[in-house]
Design a protein around this motif. Structure first.
Motif, mmCIF file in Angstrom:
data_model
loop_
_atom_site.group_PDB
_atom_site.id
_atom_site.type_symbol
_atom_site.label_atom_id
_atom_site.label_comp_id
_atom_site.label_asym_id
_atom_site.label_seq_id
_atom_site.Cartn_x
_atom_site.Cartn_y
_atom_site.Cartn_z
ATOM 1 N N ALA A 1 0.834 -1.209 0.000
ATOM 2 C CA ALA A 1 0.000 0.000 0.000
ATOM 3 C C ALA A 1 0.869 1.259 0.000
ATOM 4 O O ALA A 1 0.570 2.218 -0.729
ATOM 5 C CB ALA A 1 -0.925 -0.011 1.211
ATOM 6 N N LEU A 2 1.917 1.272 0.797
ATOM 7 C CA LEU A 2 2.798 2.438 0.828
ATOM 8 C C LEU A 2 3.499 2.618 -0.515
ATOM 9 O O LEU A 2 3.619 3.741 -1.028
ATOM 10 C CB LEU A 2 3.822 2.298 1.954
ATOM 11 N N ARG A 3 3.977 1.522 -1.093
ATOM 12 C CA ARG A 3 4.663 1.613 -2.389
ATOM 13 C C ARG A 3 3.739 2.195 -3.455
ATOM 14 O O ARG A 3 4.133 3.108 -4.207
ATOM 15 C CB ARG A 3 5.147 0.225 -2.808
ATOM 16 N N GLN A 4 2.518 1.709 -3.528
ATOM 17 C CA GLN A 4 1.587 2.194 -4.543
ATOM 18 C C GLN A 4 1.151 3.637 -4.265
ATOM 19 O O GLN A 4 0.932 4.412 -5.206
ATOM 20 C CB GLN A 4 0.364 1.275 -4.592
ATOM 21 N N THR A 5 1.032 3.996 -2.990
ATOM 22 C CA THR A 5 0.674 5.378 -2.634
ATOM 23 C C THR A 5 1.717 6.354 -3.150
ATOM 24 O O THR A 5 1.390 7.358 -3.803
ATOM 25 C CB THR A 5 0.540 5.509 -1.108
ATOM 26 N N TYR A 6 2.980 6.082 -2.858
ATOM 27 C CA TYR A 6 4.047 6.991 -3.277
ATOM 28 C C TYR A 6 4.159 7.035 -4.797
ATOM 29 O O TYR A 6 4.378 8.111 -5.383
ATOM 30 C CB TYR A 6 5.386 6.549 -2.683
ATOM 31 N N ALA A 7 3.976 5.889 -5.453
ATOM 32 C CA ALA A 7 4.087 5.849 -6.916
ATOM 33 C C ALA A 7 2.985 6.668 -7.571
ATOM 34 O O ALA A 7 3.234 7.421 -8.533
ATOM 35 C CB ALA A 7 4.028 4.393 -7.395
ATOM 36 N N GLN B 1 -6.990 -0.587 10.998
ATOM 37 C CA GLN B 1 -8.219 -0.212 10.314
ATOM 38 C C GLN B 1 -7.942 0.748 9.156
ATOM 39 O O GLN B 1 -8.539 0.639 8.086
ATOM 40 C CB GLN B 1 -9.197 0.430 11.301
ATOM 41 N N VAL B 2 -7.049 1.713 9.383
ATOM 42 C CA VAL B 2 -6.678 2.639 8.307
ATOM 43 C C VAL B 2 -6.098 1.865 7.130
ATOM 44 O O VAL B 2 -6.434 2.104 5.956
ATOM 45 C CB VAL B 2 -5.666 3.689 8.812
ATOM 46 N N LEU B 3 -5.204 0.930 7.426
ATOM 47 C CA LEU B 3 -4.576 0.138 6.375
ATOM 48 C C LEU B 3 -5.607 -0.674 5.595
ATOM 49 O O LEU B 3 -5.641 -0.633 4.360
ATOM 50 C CB LEU B 3 -3.527 -0.790 7.000
ATOM 51 N N GLN B 4 -6.458 -1.378 6.310
ATOM 52 C CA GLN B 4 -7.363 -2.305 5.652
ATOM 53 C C GLN B 4 -8.535 -1.628 4.956
ATOM 54 O O GLN B 4 -9.014 -2.119 3.931
ATOM 55 C CB GLN B 4 -7.896 -3.318 6.676
ATOM 56 N N HIS B 5 -8.983 -0.492 5.501
ATOM 57 C CA HIS B 5 -10.215 0.105 4.989
ATOM 58 C C HIS B 5 -10.027 1.442 4.271
ATOM 59 O O HIS B 5 -10.961 1.915 3.625
ATOM 60 C CB HIS B 5 -11.216 0.293 6.138
ATOM 61 N N ARG B 6 -8.834 2.058 4.395
ATOM 62 C CA ARG B 6 -8.650 3.352 3.742
ATOM 63 C C ARG B 6 -7.455 3.372 2.793
ATOM 64 O O ARG B 6 -7.372 4.244 1.935
ATOM 65 C CB ARG B 6 -8.510 4.466 4.781
ATOM 66 N N LEU B 7 -6.537 2.430 2.946
ATOM 67 C CA LEU B 7 -5.374 2.381 2.056
ATOM 68 C C LEU B 7 -5.431 1.213 1.079
ATOM 69 O O LEU B 7 -5.167 1.391 -0.111
ATOM 70 C CB LEU B 7 -4.080 2.272 2.887
ATOM 71 N N ALA B 8 -5.731 0.037 1.567
ATOM 72 C CA ALA B 8 -5.687 -1.156 0.721
ATOM 73 C C ALA B 8 -6.932 -1.244 -0.157
ATOM 74 O O ALA B 8 -8.021 -0.822 0.247
ATOM 75 C CB ALA B 8 -5.574 -2.410 1.588
#
Length: 566
Positions: free
Chosen positions: A482-488, A536-543
């Motif tokens: 998720a972090l990799r795709q966010t920055y890209a 929760q942020v990771l699973q429901h707002r980033l991924a």
């Protein structure tokens, strides 16, 4: 024969009323977060002040705010003898709130001088925002003038002539209510809202070094402030290069009113307790702040502080909505159960909590980044991107969370006697002032493209994750991807000029920073459940999520987050 009267036993009212609740004690995160972000000695010193403010915010201040909301300020354009006066008449409830904010708690002064609340030195930004986050849960409208007064002092100290600073700063940082001069910023014109380069108000230099300003400003909050920062066109060059920043006093040296008039007050959806008006400048005397033609650059510093304040206010509104919703669900029964014991209600409360706590975490992180940049300890590029991020996402989330809080209370939540309608009305302000959502999302891309802010943000996220509670092994791969795709995505949107992706990129970056901050906070005493919020942020707002998939049972996570309320 008359029968004797007997007292009638009365049951507890079926509509739970949290009026009188100490909002500091009712918030399970308030005290431990203050401990996490403040130096130990200052934390210990501020605890009784935070507790007192929490009691006031949930009781006396809440009553004052409800009264001030129903009795907005009025404008007297002329005296009964026909003289122009532009006088604002404020309800005593609002004036008492002003006294509490400026005099008792010194919210506009504590960053600029010692002595506030008995502390010998200026306090760090985290102290100001911990107190303000609590204050705004009772009264939102006043926090705009408080923020502008604080921001005016900051900008004046950075760019003002030393003699001007020496004369004005004590007035805007005074805790003496009779000598205090509040601050404001007059920027918006009918044809120059977000586009400051279209500014038409003009400034002409006088032989004595002062300036005279002519023209109309269209939206001026706190219009009777003692001092206002004003943008005006001082140079013949078009666009931003011709705009300078000025300090406008309300009174002239002889005590007479400066040469400007409040034409009318705005009838606003929210922040009704605080006046906003239209102003006509008719040769008003002002002093240049900073360099000629650099007005927007200097004002941007004040806007950044105001954007953080907008995010803080959004976080406070969401926290109040969550506190009210939790209280209602604890004390309201339906179908033989407390609402809070119902799985669907638990999920709704957790969702509201996640959004509210994301905002508070980014608030503290942004405040720290701005302070570090000011003092030469941190990378200014980090503060440059965090301020539009919190302004963009937190202010939009507040509209949803306050609406959900209204729904939890039910039909009474739609009635103006209760807190929720005011929260909903006030929440819509943040997405508009100091830049609409589109403007600030585009500013995130601008910070990446022109100021190299993305690497600074990545380094900050990495550091927070390294120092925080580790991500659960089952989610580690998801977090890294998720972090990799966010920055890209953010880098590509900025590099290729894909403005239509600005909101998507800004949201993802906000979620990444908030997730990392929540994990860092979870390493502090009493904050273990922040790690569950991060999940929760990771699973429901980033991924990414499949809308048709049946999710795994998250009841244990919900109970862990709501453990203090169950």
């Amino acid at each position: 024969m008359d029968t004797p009267a007997h007292p009638v036993a009365t049951a507890a009212p079926p509509i739970p009323d949290a009026r009188g609740l100490n909002l500091f004690r009712a918030d399970p995160y308030a005290a431990p977060l203050a401990q996490r972000y403040l130096p130990p000695a200052l934390h210990a010193h501020l605890l009784p002040h935070l507790d007192r403010l929490g009691a006031l915010a949930g009781g006396h201040m809440d009553e004052l705010a409800a009264t001030a909301d129903k009795h907005p300020p009025t404008l007297s354009v002329r005296s009964r003898a026909g003289a122009d006066e532009s006088r604002l008449d404020k309800h005593p409830a609002y004036v008492e709130l002003e006294r509490l904010a400026y005099s008792e708690f010194g919210l506009a002064a504590l960053s600029h001088r010692g002595g506030v609340l008995g502390w010998p030195e200026p306090m760090p930004a985290a102290a100001k925002y911990a107190l303000s986050h609590l204050f705004v849960q009772a009264e939102f409208g006043l926090c705009c003038p408080v923020s502008m007064t604080d921001s005016l002092a900051r900008t004046l100290r950075k760019f003002g002539d030393p003699a001007l600073v020496e004369r004005v700063l004590p007035q805007v940082t005074s805790q003496d209510f009779d000598t205090l001069r509040q601050g404001a910023m007059f920027m918006t014109e009918q044809g120059a809202g977000s586009d400051v380069s279209a500014t038409e108000v003009t400034a002409a230099r006088q032989d004595d070094g002062s300036w005279r300003i002519h023209g109309d400003k269209w939206f001026c909050s706190n219009p009777d402030a003692g001092f206002a920062m004003v943008l005006a066109r001082s140079e013949s060059e078009p666009g931003l290069k011709g705009v300078s920043l000025f300090l406008l006093p309300r009174e002239l040296a002889d005590g007479s009113h400066n040469h400007y008039r409040i034409l009318r007050l705005k009838d606003k959806l929210g922040t009704r307790s605080m006046a906003s008006g239209e102003i006509r400048l008719e040769g008003a005397v002002a002093w240049l702040v900073g360099e000629r033609g650099k007005g927007f650059k200097h004002m941007a510093d004040m806007i950044n502080n105001s954007r953080l304040s907008n995010g803080m206010r959004a976080a406070g509104l969401m926290r109040r909505a969550v506190t009210e919703a939790v209280y209602v669900s604890q004390h309201r029964r339906a179908f033989g159960k407390r609402l809070i014991d119902m799985p669907l209600m638990q999920r709704q409360l957790v969702k509201m909590t996640v959004w509210a706590e994301q905002a508070r975490s980014v608030m503290f992180q942004t405040a720290r980044a701005l302070a570090d940049a000011d003092q030469g300890r941190g990378d200014p590029a980090l503060a440059r991107i965090l301020t539009p991020l919190i302004k963009f996402r937190a202010c939009r989330d507040a509209r949803k969370v306050t609406g959900d809080g209204m729904e939890v209370r039910g039909g009474c939540g739609y009635i103006e006697e209760w807190t929720e309608p005011r929260l909903v009305r006030d929440a819509h302000l943040g997405s508009i002032w100091e830049g609409t959502s589109n403007i600030v999302a585009l500013d995130v891309l601008r910070a990446i493209k022109k100021e190299g802010s993305l690497p600074a943000l990545q380094r900050h996220v990495d550091q927070l994750l390294a120092e925080g509670v580790p991500c659960p092994p089952a989610l580690a791969a998801m977090q890294a991807d998720a972090l990799r795709q966010t920055y890209a995505l953010a880098e590509r949107a900025a590099r290729e000029g894909r403005d239509e992706l600005a909101r998507q990129a800004a949201s993802l970056l906000y979620h990444a920073v908030s997730m990392a901050a929540l994990r860092w906070e979870a390493a502090g005493a009493g904050l273990a459940s922040r790690a569950l919020l991060a999940d929760q942020v990771l699973q429901h707002r980033l991924a990414p999520r499949d809308p048709y998939a049946i999710p795994t049972d998250e009841s244990a996570a919900c109970r862990g987050i709501l453990q203090d309320a169950l």
